[in-house]
Design a protein around this motif. Sequence first.
Motif, PDB file in Angstrom:
ATOM      1  N   SER A  59      -1.893   8.755  -2.237  1.00  0.00           N
ATOM      2  CA  SER A  59      -1.257   8.746  -0.923  1.00  0.00           C
ATOM      3  C   SER A  59      -2.135   9.436   0.116  1.00  0.00           C
ATOM      4  O   SER A  59      -2.205   8.995   1.264  1.00  0.00           O
ATOM      5  CB  SER A  59       0.135   9.388  -0.985  1.00  0.00           C
ATOM      6  OG  SER A  59       0.035  10.776  -1.127  1.00  0.00           O
ATOM      7  N   GLY A  60      -2.841  10.503  -0.285  1.00  0.00           N
ATOM      8  CA  GLY A  60      -3.748  11.174   0.647  1.00  0.00           C
ATOM      9  C   GLY A  60      -4.817  10.233   1.170  1.00  0.00           C
ATOM     10  O   GLY A  60      -4.904   9.991   2.383  1.00  0.00           O
ATOM     11  N   PRO A  61      -5.636   9.648   0.275  1.00  0.00           N
ATOM     12  CA  PRO A  61      -6.703   8.742   0.728  1.00  0.00           C
ATOM     13  C   PRO A  61      -6.190   7.541   1.522  1.00  0.00           C
ATOM     14  O   PRO A  61      -6.786   7.159   2.513  1.00  0.00           O
ATOM     15  CB  PRO A  61      -7.351   8.281  -0.584  1.00  0.00           C
ATOM     16  CG  PRO A  61      -7.011   9.322  -1.569  1.00  0.00           C
ATOM     17  CD  PRO A  61      -5.714   9.933  -1.159  1.00  0.00           C
ATOM     18  N   ALA A 111      -1.843  -1.825  13.445  1.00  0.00           N
ATOM     19  CA  ALA A 111      -0.428  -1.756  13.077  1.00  0.00           C
ATOM     20  C   ALA A 111      -0.253  -1.168  11.673  1.00  0.00           C
ATOM     21  O   ALA A 111       0.784  -0.598  11.349  1.00  0.00           O
ATOM     22  CB  ALA A 111       0.195  -3.145  13.153  1.00  0.00           C
ATOM     23  N   LEU A 112      -1.312  -1.282  10.860  1.00  0.00           N
ATOM     24  CA  LEU A 112      -1.231  -0.893   9.457  1.00  0.00           C
ATOM     25  C   LEU A 112      -0.766   0.559   9.264  1.00  0.00           C
ATOM     26  O   LEU A 112       0.140   0.822   8.479  1.00  0.00           O
ATOM     27  CB  LEU A 112      -2.614  -1.088   8.823  1.00  0.00           C
ATOM     28  CG  LEU A 112      -2.657  -1.463   7.354  1.00  0.00           C
ATOM     29  CD1 LEU A 112      -1.734  -2.620   7.078  1.00  0.00           C
ATOM     30  CD2 LEU A 112      -4.081  -1.824   6.954  1.00  0.00           C
ATOM     31  N   LEU A 113      -1.365   1.485  10.005  1.00  0.00           N
ATOM     32  CA  LEU A 113      -1.018   2.898   9.816  1.00  0.00           C
ATOM     33  C   LEU A 113       0.470   3.130  10.073  1.00  0.00           C
ATOM     34  O   LEU A 113       1.141   3.815   9.307  1.00  0.00           O
ATOM     35  CB  LEU A 113      -1.835   3.803  10.741  1.00  0.00           C
ATOM     36  CG  LEU A 113      -1.389   5.259  10.671  1.00  0.00           C
ATOM     37  CD1 LEU A 113      -1.859   5.924   9.400  1.00  0.00           C
ATOM     38  CD2 LEU A 113      -1.836   6.081  11.864  1.00  0.00           C
ATOM     39  N   SER A 152       5.550   4.803   8.005  1.00  0.00           N
ATOM     40  CA  SER A 152       7.014   4.774   8.088  1.00  0.00           C
ATOM     41  C   SER A 152       7.627   4.345   6.757  1.00  0.00           C
ATOM     42  O   SER A 152       8.672   4.863   6.366  1.00  0.00           O
ATOM     43  CB  SER A 152       7.457   3.840   9.211  1.00  0.00           C
ATOM     44  OG  SER A 152       6.992   2.540   8.955  1.00  0.00           O
ATOM     45  N   THR A 153       6.976   3.407   6.056  1.00  0.00           N
ATOM     46  CA  THR A 153       7.516   2.992   4.759  1.00  0.00           C
ATOM     47  C   THR A 153       7.471   4.146   3.771  1.00  0.00           C
ATOM     48  O   THR A 153       8.433   4.402   3.040  1.00  0.00           O
ATOM     49  CB  THR A 153       6.701   1.807   4.187  1.00  0.00           C
ATOM     50  OG1 THR A 153       6.555   0.823   5.201  1.00  0.00           O
ATOM     51  CG2 THR A 153       7.383   1.201   2.986  1.00  0.00           C
ATOM     52  N   LEU A 154       6.347   4.871   3.782  1.00  0.00           N
ATOM     53  CA  LEU A 154       6.209   5.999   2.861  1.00  0.00           C
ATOM     54  C   LEU A 154       7.241   7.080   3.163  1.00  0.00           C
ATOM     55  O   LEU A 154       7.848   7.645   2.252  1.00  0.00           O
ATOM     56  CB  LEU A 154       4.782   6.552   2.967  1.00  0.00           C
ATOM     57  CG  LEU A 154       4.308   7.431   1.827  1.00  0.00           C
ATOM     58  CD1 LEU A 154       4.448   6.706   0.500  1.00  0.00           C
ATOM     59  CD2 LEU A 154       2.863   7.856   2.046  1.00  0.00           C
ATOM     60  N   THR A 155       7.448   7.346   4.456  1.00  0.00           N
ATOM     61  CA  THR A 155       8.478   8.320   4.836  1.00  0.00           C
ATOM     62  C   THR A 155       9.839   7.861   4.347  1.00  0.00           C
ATOM     63  O   THR A 155      10.603   8.646   3.771  1.00  0.00           O
ATOM     64  CB  THR A 155       8.516   8.482   6.371  1.00  0.00           C
ATOM     65  OG1 THR A 155       7.194   8.689   6.842  1.00  0.00           O
ATOM     66  CG2 THR A 155       9.398   9.648   6.782  1.00  0.00           C
ATOM     67  N   GLY A 156      10.141   6.580   4.557  1.00  0.00           N
ATOM     68  CA  GLY A 156      11.423   6.043   4.116  1.00  0.00           C
ATOM     69  C   GLY A 156      11.596   6.179   2.612  1.00  0.00           C
ATOM     70  O   GLY A 156      12.646   6.611   2.136  1.00  0.00           O
ATOM     71  N   LEU A 159       0.837  -1.207   0.000  1.00  0.00           N
ATOM     72  CA  LEU A 159       0.000   0.000   0.000  1.00  0.00           C
ATOM     73  C   LEU A 159       0.870   1.255   0.000  1.00  0.00           C
ATOM     74  O   LEU A 159       0.563   2.243  -0.684  1.00  0.00           O
ATOM     75  CB  LEU A 159      -0.928   0.006   1.217  1.00  0.00           C
ATOM     76  CG  LEU A 159      -2.196  -0.847   1.098  1.00  0.00           C
ATOM     77  CD1 LEU A 159      -2.953  -0.872   2.417  1.00  0.00           C
ATOM     78  CD2 LEU A 159      -3.086  -0.286  -0.003  1.00  0.00           C
ATOM     79  N   ALA A 160       1.958   1.212   0.768  1.00  0.00           N
ATOM     80  CA  ALA A 160       2.869   2.365   0.807  1.00  0.00           C
ATOM     81  C   ALA A 160       3.518   2.575  -0.561  1.00  0.00           C
ATOM     82  O   ALA A 160       3.665   3.710  -1.025  1.00  0.00           O
ATOM     83  CB  ALA A 160       3.931   2.160   1.885  1.00  0.00           C
ATOM     84  N   VAL A 161       3.900   1.470  -1.219  1.00  0.00           N
ATOM     85  CA  VAL A 161       4.504   1.571  -2.557  1.00  0.00           C
ATOM     86  C   VAL A 161       3.496   2.161  -3.541  1.00  0.00           C
ATOM     87  O   VAL A 161       3.821   3.044  -4.342  1.00  0.00           O
ATOM     88  CB  VAL A 161       4.997   0.184  -3.038  1.00  0.00           C
ATOM     89  CG1 VAL A 161       5.371   0.228  -4.513  1.00  0.00           C
ATOM     90  CG2 VAL A 161       6.189  -0.261  -2.200  1.00  0.00           C
TER      91      VAL A 161
END
Lengths: 225, 224
Positions: free
Chosen positions: A62-64, A103-105, A110-114, A51-53
């Motif tokens: 990414s917003g939704p 845990a999902l959020l 964190s993945t998106l930030t990375g 989902l982050a990818v």
Amino acid sequence: MSFLAQSAAANPWFSWAYLRTNADTIRALVVEHLSFTVEAVAAAVVIGVPLAVLAYWVRPLSGPILASAGVLYTIPSLALFAFIAPFLGTGRLTVLIGLVLYALLLIIRSTLTGLSQVPPDVREAASAMGYGRLARLLRVELPLALPGLVTGVRLATVSTVALVTVGVLVGKGGLGQLIIGGFRNNFYKAEIATGAVLCVALAVLLDLLLAGFGRLVTPWRRERA
Amino acid sequence: MNSFNQMINWLNDPLNWTNPDGIVTRLLEHLRLSFGAVLLACLVAWPIGIALGRRGRGGGLVVVLSNATQAIPVVALLTILPLTALGFGARPVIVALAVFAVPPLLATAYTGMREVDPDVRDAARGMGLSRWQLLRGVELPLAVPYLAAGLRTATVQVIATAALAALVNGGGLGMIVSAGFGIGIAAGGGQILAGGLLIAGLALLAEALLAWVQRRVTPAARQT
């Protein structure tokens, strides 16, 4: 019975006798707690990273994605379990789904930030070397986003360990069974304290393990530090 | 009849709202517990966070504290505190909830003070402001957006966690859910869903309301 007379007289926070007599129960609950945590975090990674990818590749999404994970995270744990239980019953699955949604959020964020911290130069260099979108993701961007992901997994693990205890609501709360069980069992302090201490210890232990694992998989960061 | 229809029926029964332990009573209990906890946490966290932030010390402590509280299950504090000198009743619940509200309040108060431009501070001192005047007239107003952000996080979290007080019979909206589980899912499914809906609704409402307040007190130029 002598037990009742004793419990009225002395109710210590720690008791070897309690630990000895209940070793099997305690061990089984530690295993349940641990397996809840591992399964929930693993599932959250398996669902959250793609989902982050997706949010990273398709910016408008990414917003939704972040917003809906954020709403799930704002819903109190008790309410979440209350929404799931009437449909799935008071089994293991109810607790597990609740834990994963929480845990999902943390994993997605964190993945998106990375991923978004990968320097544009690096991305351009990878493209110039002939990497396609998927190869660049797997061989350049995701490895560079690992420290962010590891931070997210650590956060998710620690908060999941604490959250499993809420599962007592449906009778599957791992060490929470000891905490609430002791409370209902005429405020049996040794049982409450055993559950609470083991719970915190489990969180600290898993956090240290993951921190060590994080250092292991990102050797380039160690040299810089 | 499925749980969803049961929920509609349960919510439509006026007695479930006005009973001695109905929705209205539970909601007021929930708000009272939450308000007490946030107030207590502010009284503890803000002075410490502001003092540490002004001196630029203790940033590590703030981080350690917020990590440490992450590992403590709410359920553990809710069961342990009534057995201490605090005694049973609302007091241990309020203290337990406050413990989890302290880290966000502390961290934002600390950051708010750190983010005050040193030049602004120097200028104010140069104008002859005392330390107290500096705090009241310059530093606190500049830190308001940070304090508001912390208050929002802490309050929403307390309202969410207050639902868990029901696990130790401590009152609040969670009692509706636990009572539903008490009579079993077959009969109480609707009540369980209704309780969950009320708790989630309250948390999301608080989040929306406080987000609005936070925007109101944050100057346009600083909004992200």
